[in-house]
Each structure stands twice: as C-alpha cells, then as structure tokens.
Scaffold this motif. Structure first.
Motif, PDB file in Angstrom:
ATOM      1  N   ASP A 133       3.536  -3.981   6.098  1.00  0.00           N
ATOM      2  CA  ASP A 133       4.244  -3.116   4.765  1.00  0.00           C
ATOM      3  C   ASP A 133       3.249  -2.284   4.369  1.00  0.00           C
ATOM      4  N   ASP A 134       3.434  -0.953   4.767  1.00  0.00           N
ATOM      5  CA  ASP A 134       2.473   0.058   4.150  1.00  0.00           C
ATOM      6  C   ASP A 134       1.135  -0.254   4.205  1.00  0.00           C
ATOM      7  N   THR A 189      -2.804   0.194   5.020  1.00  0.00           N
ATOM      8  CA  THR A 189      -3.741   1.320   5.213  1.00  0.00           C
ATOM      9  C   THR A 189      -5.237   0.397   5.232  1.00  0.00           C
ATOM     10  N   ALA A 249      -1.024   3.867   6.423  1.00  0.00           N
ATOM     11  CA  ALA A 249       0.400   3.725   5.877  1.00  0.00           C
ATOM     12  C   ALA A 249       1.204   3.291   7.108  1.00  0.00           C
ATOM     13  N   SER A 295       4.013   0.955   8.680  1.00  0.00           N
ATOM     14  CA  SER A 295       5.062  -0.275   8.511  1.00  0.00           C
ATOM     15  C   SER A 295       5.518  -0.571   9.987  1.00  0.00           C
ATOM     16  N   GLY A 310      -1.398  -1.789   0.758  1.00  0.00           N
ATOM     17  CA  GLY A 310      -0.400  -2.589   1.550  1.00  0.00           C
ATOM     18  C   GLY A 310      -0.393  -3.949   1.620  1.00  0.00           C
ATOM     19  N   GLN A 344      -1.767   6.195  12.942  1.00  0.00           N
ATOM     20  CA  GLN A 344      -0.326   6.487  12.468  1.00  0.00           C
ATOM     21  C   GLN A 344       0.563   5.923  13.735  1.00  0.00           C
TER      22      GLN A 344
END
Lengths: 354, 342
Positions: free
Chosen positions: B20-21, B23, B39, B41, B76, B238
C-alpha cells in the motif's frame, strides 16, 4: 567513416558486399574449422574437451554457436583467437583462416593476427577493459600495435570506432575511464576496441548476457550493422536461441564437445534434425501454451573426461535406441546441413512451429 | 476479457500480500536520496503467480525484499493478510515471517559451501528448534525428495551439484517452513534454458501441491508471461502497467511494455518474425534524479510536452488492467480501428 579512406587493405573494398553468398562465390570460406579437437593436460592424463569440430564461416556471414554451458562453445572461441595456453593444450585437426592454419602459429605470429584480423568480445566488459587507462587510450594502443600510425591518427581512428558503435560524443568519451561508463556503454567500448582494426572476423562470446533486454537490443543492432554494412563476419556464441535466430544466417549446435548439428538458421528452427537442438528449442516458454508444462531435457551435460563412448546425448535423448551406443559420425545432408545422429532420417522432430 | 468473467471477482479472493503506497528510499549522504521504490501499490492474491518485470535498477528486487520483511518501507505499508509485519516485535516477527520466503538468482551464493545439502535444507528448522532432530531430518529429506533430489544428494556439498540442482536445494530449504508465499528473485536467470524449463515445471507442481503463492521477479518477459497470472511492469521505481498475463501480450497499454515485448528476441525463422521492433534509445535514467513528469518520457517515442509537465497516474483501463500513460488509449495505432467498444 573517415578512416576507411585512409585505410588500405582488402577490407575497405568489400564494404557493402554483404551476406550475399553469390558474391562470396565458390572461393574458400573465411574460416574453415576441420576436425578441431582440444584437449588439456600432459600426454598421459590428457582430457579431451572437444573433438571433431567442423564448421565454416564465410565472408560477411553471421554464424551462431549454441549449446548449454559446458558444451565447449567458449573454449572453441578461445582456440580460434589463440588464447589457450600453448603449453598444456593439445590440438587436433586444423583451423584455416584465409587458408592459413591458425593452430600452427607461434605466439609471435599470433600477435600480428590477434586483434588485427580476428577480434573478440566477451560477456563481461569490465574485466576486459583496463581500469587505469581511458577507453580511448586502450583503443589507440590496439591500433598502434598493428598499424604504423602516429598518436594523432590513432586517436582519430579510435574516435571513429567509438562513433561506429553508437557512443554519443565520441571525442569526449575517448577520455572516459571504464568505471565512468554504464554497462551498455562499456560493452560498446569493448566492441569499438575489437573492431578498431577492422578485423574480417569478430568472435562474440555471449556479448549481451550481462545486459538488460532493451540495452541488449541496442548492442545487437550495433553487431548487425557491423555485419551488414561493413561485411564483418561474426561467430556469435550464445545460449540464447532467440538472439541467435535474430542475428545469424547459420546455426551450429554443440553438445558435450561435439558439433551435433549445423545448418541454415531458418531450416534448423523449423525442422531441427538432432534431438538436442529440437529439445533446446522446445524448452523455450514461448512455444508452449501459457501455464502448461514445459518440455525439458532430463539430466545434464556430461563433464569432459566422462563423455560416453557412443552418442554423447544418448542418456538424455527420448529417441535413443541400442544402436546409439556406438560412436556417431556426422552426416552431411543434401541441403549442406550436418547432423550427428544415426536416426536423423527416420525422426520427425518438432521445431519452433511444431 | 472473456477469461476474466470465469474467475471469481477480485474482491472475493483474499490478498496474501497488500503493498500500500510503499516507498523505499536510501540515503546517499549530502541530503541526497535514491528512491528505489516510489509509491507502489499492488495486491497479490492467494494461490496466484504475480510476475514483476523490469530492467536492472528499476527497483523490483527492493520491492521483493520489502515484501518478505527484508527492507522496511520508508513510507507506506506492507500487509501480510491483515497483519503489518513491520509492526511486530522481533520474536513475533520471527515466527510470522517463516510464511514469507525468498529464493535468489545465484544458488551457489545462497548455500554454505561447508554444509552438506541436508544440513543447509534443515537449517531453517534448526533455527526454530521446535522439533526433535530426527523429525527435522525427516522433513528435510522429504522436501529434498519432493524437489527431485533423492537420497544420494543429502550428504553432498554444494560444489558437487550443478546450478539447477543447487537451485532445487534452495527451493527445498524454503519449503521446510511451509511458506504461503515465495518471492522468486530472478530464480532461474542463471540457468540454461532446458534447466529453466525444469525448475519452472517444479515450481508449478509445488504450487498445486502446497497452494503456494509466488511473487516472481524476472527480466525475462517470455518466462513471466508463461507462468504468471498477473504481470506488473516496473520502471524507475514505479509500476507503469499491471494486467492479467493473458491480456498483456497483445493488449498492453504502455509504451514501455511495448518496447520490452518487442525487444524480446524470439526464436522464429525470419519470415515469421514481426517487423514491429522498437529499440529504445539510451538507458535507464538515474533513480537519484528521475525525469520530471512521466519517468519514461526521455526514452518514449510517443512523448509530448504534457508528459514532461504532468506525471501520469496509474489508471484503470479495464478490470484488473491499469497503465500509467496519458495516451494509454491512443498510442497504439494498430488498435485504433477495432477500438470502438473497449
């Protein structure tokens, strides 16, 4: 491209005459390997690593040499480059390069041939480049070892070689040390060094294995460009059948120190004649439905010194018969392809199209 | 999309791991940071194989490590089911993390050269010291047999085994703890093709037998497409695209996925190979100073001014299919005519 004008020699004239086998004519191939056997150790305890390796590389051709690790691909490449120690290695057969037997050369004679007429690139560029010299100096050194030119000319031609392999700002990068470059750029620098003397034959031993796919694609483009535009013949050693089929005209499969199959790439892919080549192709995930079991080759390559007396692939082969237990000669097919399997006429082996 | 309908809806399947999110940032000194994972998820559902592809330096290993509690996210959360493992005390964590295991690329480095294979495989059980020695031996032997290394291998040392056999031993070792999820970090990259096929078959068998979930990290898109149910593509920390594996090959919606797919060398004769070959220029930019806006724009052939100004969000394009590109719907000219309904 400037250097070509100033450079005498036969290579310059052949620029642009590529791939076309008709142009190459009936003349002898550039490299003709006949029954090459390599063994190590003293006479009493000699271990044969390869035997009866025969294949040819014609001018401007790209030949792929494939097989699992331990099949003798790299040692064959090193032998062609005169990089195996003369003491301790024993060679059978002959390796004819432009008609001259390379196995007879002394270390001194090799020095004028290696790098000048035959170049080689390796998997790991960082260990092939000297960390304390700039890449430009290393290329110039190669050039000055082979040609009577001054530093300025050597520098120009080195920058030219860097440009040819797609290094941006070649005159700036000339001053760069290997650690300042990324993996892809280092590999380009090594190729630049190998081709700076415009060798007629380039031996590329797993040149992209350490690189990412996108960078691998760039390096393959550089090699294809050298092959097609400059007519440089390439012996491409790889375990990656995808890369080989993309880049090469011919395929040579090695297994346990022997050539087991050779032929035109498109023919071999569609209709492999040796169970080992077929097995290698079928084990690629691309050719099996998603999530299905992959056909694999059971067992592993026997070690040098433990090769069986008969067909060396017999213990792993799904098509083995009692008659496979005798030594297998290599058969020449009407198409000019070769296969080392006594059952090649009766077997209908699956290729990439099944 | 038809295949999706036969599967239970995503909400009904239980996620084993929820990222969850997350980093992960590493300090470089002088107030500079390397953002390895930025970031991200995602959710990995029970019993599936989740494939993660990307180039070296894209952050895929760091993400894999943070899933098995080896790399604490800077911000996160990672959830194992409902549990936040990074919130556990060390003793509780030790008991908990046995269910989340990892195997690495180089099995030679993962096995102690001075230990017999049996001892290496038994070691996790020895550390836990919950069972008597004889039982531990029995479990280790059973797992060795299960991965195809019967009797004779138990007393050998790693140097007596081939690469494929060593990787089998590493798999046996993680199985002794009865994990629910195994992160495979380039687990087959160092092996020959025929051996790769063997190990992939073994992993598939074990998945059926033990109900395992795999988080399969690889740079080989062909392998990932073959074994994965869901594939995520990572670029510079990402996720740029995530889709069911059967959709991705033809239905990709990100220019980077397109480039990866086209750069994959396929062993086909010249007349059967597609001409669609995109060679990306340049290399992965530095994750210390990523480009503004869309991170892929510096190598993207479809990039516009908008891509430099505005970072594209990871948008849902179809159920289970997300892509982070402003032009996800339009960049593929080959799809335009049929693109009426989707």
């Amino acid at each position: 491209m400037l250097s070509q004008a100033s450079k005498p020699g036969p290579e310059a004239a052949r620029l642009g005459a590529v791939r076309d086998r008709a142009v190459a004519g009936p003349a002898e191939p550039l490299l003709d390997i006949r029954g090459l056997g390599i063994s190590f150790g003293r006479a009493a305890s000699r271990t044969a690593v390869t035997r009866d390796i025969s294949f040819a590389v014609e001018k401007g051709q790209c030949v792929g040499l494939v097989g699992e690790s331990g099949c003798g691909k790299t040692v064959t490449g090193l032998a062609l480059m005169g990089l195996l120690p003369l003491s301790g290695s024993h060679f059978d057969g002959e390796v004819l390069f432009r008609g001259e037997n390379l196995l007879r050369l002394s270390e001194r004679q090799w020095r004028s041939k290696r790098g000048r007429h035959i170049g080689m690139i390796f998997q790991e560029p960082m260990s092939a480049l000297d960390p304390v010299f700039t890449i430009g100096e290393q290329i110039s050194e190669t050039l000055r070892a082979h040609f009577r030119i001054n530093r300025k000319e050597a520098r120009e031609r080195a920058i030219d070689a860097l440009a040819k392999v797609g290094i941006p700002d070649p005159s700036v990068r000339y001053e760069a040390y290997p650690h300042e470059l990324s993996g892809g750029m280092r590999q380009r620098a090594m190729i630049a060094m190998a081709i700076s003397c415009e060798p007629a034959l380039l031996i590329a031993d797993e040149p992209t294995t350490a690189l990412d796919v996108t960078v691998q694609a760039q390096i393959m483009d550089v090699l294809a460009d050298l092959n097609q535009r400059m007519g440089m013949a390439i012996l491409f050693i790889s375990h990656d059948l995808g890369l080989v089929s993309q880049a090469c005209d011919r395929l040579v499969t090695m297994y346990a120190g022997e050539v087991v199959e050779s032929g035109a790439i498109d023919d071999v892919l569609v209709e492999p004649r040796h169970p080992y080549t077929s097995g290698l192709l079928r084990s690629l995930p691309t050719f099996s439905p998603r999530k299905s079991r992959l056909p694999s080759i059971p067992g592993r390559v026997p070690k040098a010194g433990e090769f069986p007396h008969g067909c060396r692939f017999e213990s792993r082969c799904a098509h083995a018969r009692p008659r496979c237990r005798v030594p297998q000669p290599i058969h020449t097919l009407p198409t000019g392809a070769h296969v080392r399997c006594c059952r090649h006429e009766e077997l209908d082996l699956p290729g990439v199209t099944q | 999309m038809i295949i999706d309908a036969t599967l239970p809806p995503a909400a009904a399947t239980r996620p084993v791991v929820t990222v969850d999110d997350v980093t992960v940032r590493f300090p470089l000194g002088q107030k500079r940071f390397l953002t390895a994972v930025d970031a991200v998820s995602l959710a990995v559902t029970q019993g599936e194989t989740f494939g993660l592809i990307g180039e070296s330096g894209s952050g895929k290993s760091t993400l894999g490590r943070s899933i098995v509690c080896l790399e604490k996210p800077t911000t996160g959360r990672v959830l194992h089911g409902e549990i936040d493992p990074y919130g556990l005390k060390s003793k509780a964590l030790r008991l908990h993390r046995r269910q989340y295991q990892i195997i690495f690329q180089d099995p030679s480095a993962a096995l102690d050269p001075r230990m017999t294979i049996l001892k290496s495989v038994r070691e996790p059980l020895d550390v836990l010291a919950e069972k008597p020695r004889r039982e531990r031996d029995a479990i280790a032997m059973e797992m060795l047999e299960r991965v195809g290394l019967d009797g004779g291998f138990a007393d050998r040392y790693p140097h007596q085994l081939s690469g494929g056999q060593k990787q089998r031993a590493c798999i046996a070792r993680v199985l002794t703890l009865q994990p629910s999820l195994i992160v495979c970090d380039e687990a087959i990259a160092a092996l020959d093709v025929s051996i790769q096929a063997d190990i992939l078959n073994l992993l598939a068998d074990l998945q059926t037998e033990f109900g395992l979930t795999y988080f399969f990290i690889s740079h080989d898109i062909g392998v990932v497409e073959h074994i994965a149910d869901t594939v995520a593509v990572m670029y510079l920390g990402q996720i740029v695209e995530i889709a069911p594996a059967e959709v991705l090959a033809d239905g990709y919606r990100h220019p980077y996925t397109e480039a990866l797919l086209s750069a994959e060398p396929v062993a086909l004769p010249s007349h059967m190979r597609s001409d669609r070959r995109i060679v990306l220029e340049g290399e992965l930019p530095s994750p210390v100073k990523p480009p503004s806006g869309c991170r892929f724009r510096t190598r993207c052939r479809y990039a516009t001014e908008r891509c430099a100004a505005e970072a594209p969000p990871l948008r849902e394009l179809a159920p289970g299919h997300r892509a982070a590109c402003h032009y996800a719907e339009t960049f593929r000219r080959d799809l335009q005519p049929q693109e009426v309904e989707a």
